[in-house]
Scaffold this motif. Sequence first.
Motif, PDB file in Angstrom:
ATOM      1  N   LEU A 194       0.986  -1.155   0.161  1.00  0.00           N
ATOM      2  CA  LEU A 194       0.191  -0.079   0.098  1.00  0.00           C
ATOM      3  C   LEU A 194       1.196   1.232   0.056  1.00  0.00           C
ATOM      4  O   LEU A 194       1.871   0.823   0.648  1.00  0.00           O
ATOM      5  CB  LEU A 194      -0.845  -0.101   1.256  1.00  0.00           C
ATOM      6  CG  LEU A 194      -1.471  -1.308   1.706  1.00  0.00           C
ATOM      7  CD1 LEU A 194      -2.448  -0.597   2.845  1.00  0.00           C
ATOM      8  CD2 LEU A 194      -2.812  -1.139   0.506  1.00  0.00           C
ATOM      9  N   LYS A 195       0.628   2.184  -0.695  1.00  0.00           N
ATOM     10  CA  LYS A 195       1.439   3.677  -0.827  1.00  0.00           C
ATOM     11  C   LYS A 195       0.403   4.755   0.052  1.00  0.00           C
ATOM     12  O   LYS A 195      -0.490   4.618   0.502  1.00  0.00           O
ATOM     13  CB  LYS A 195       1.301   4.335  -2.461  1.00  0.00           C
ATOM     14  CG  LYS A 195       1.679   3.426  -3.707  1.00  0.00           C
ATOM     15  CD  LYS A 195       1.240   3.961  -4.890  1.00  0.00           C
ATOM     16  CE  LYS A 195       1.930   3.054  -5.624  1.00  0.00           C
ATOM     17  NZ  LYS A 195       1.526   3.155  -6.762  1.00  0.00           N
ATOM     18  N   LYS A 196       1.806   5.299   1.419  1.00  0.00           N
ATOM     19  CA  LYS A 196       0.974   5.770   1.832  1.00  0.00           C
ATOM     20  C   LYS A 196       0.886   7.091   1.130  1.00  0.00           C
ATOM     21  O   LYS A 196       1.549   7.762   0.501  1.00  0.00           O
ATOM     22  CB  LYS A 196       2.338   6.409   2.752  1.00  0.00           C
ATOM     23  CG  LYS A 196       2.508   5.054   3.441  1.00  0.00           C
ATOM     24  CD  LYS A 196       3.948   5.845   4.557  1.00  0.00           C
ATOM     25  CE  LYS A 196       4.491   4.580   5.733  1.00  0.00           C
ATOM     26  NZ  LYS A 196       5.127   4.598   6.540  1.00  0.00           N
ATOM     27  N   VAL A 197      -0.293   7.557   1.212  1.00  0.00           N
ATOM     28  CA  VAL A 197      -1.455   8.931   0.594  1.00  0.00           C
ATOM     29  C   VAL A 197      -1.349  10.163   1.595  1.00  0.00           C
ATOM     30  O   VAL A 197      -2.582   9.826   2.633  1.00  0.00           O
ATOM     31  CB  VAL A 197      -2.163   8.693   0.111  1.00  0.00           C
ATOM     32  CG1 VAL A 197      -3.025   9.952  -0.670  1.00  0.00           C
ATOM     33  CG2 VAL A 197      -2.112   7.190  -0.890  1.00  0.00           C
TER      34      VAL A 197
END
Length: 161
Positions: free
Chosen positions: A96-99
């Motif tokens: 999961l990408k940190k947004v």
Amino acid sequence: SHRKKMTSSRSGHLMSLMLLITHDLLEEEAVREKAAYIEDNCSAPGYEMLKKLSQTIDKVDEERYDAEAKVKKTEKEIEDLKMKVIEVQGIKKPALKKVRMSADAMLAALLGTKHKASMDFRANLKEVKKEVKEEEEVGDWRKNVDEQAGMDGRKKKFEST
């Protein structure tokens, strides 16, 4: 007196009839002897109990067979589920990408665009603090209005900000 000789086929036929009759008589006697033996040596309640036991054993055997079938079916289901778990674990999940997201954007994502709600708490808190300070400093609102009246008042307000 004169005797007639019996044909061999006739004699064979009579012989087989006699054997059949003898066989039947012996069988009947065996059945009677068995019944007499049971009557003499096995009490009626004991015999009935044996009969009931035999029926119970048959019933239990049936139930055991059914239970074994259920266990086998359940074990197969468990194996299938284990395989599915292994299969799912094999599929790698993307990292999961940190947004970075503002509170307002989060609310919009959670509640949809229908609900417009502001989550800017800090700004709201600052505004409240400001208002409280001004009230403490000003005191009487009429005095404030008098100070701001005319050009001098407006000039003061402009300079103070």
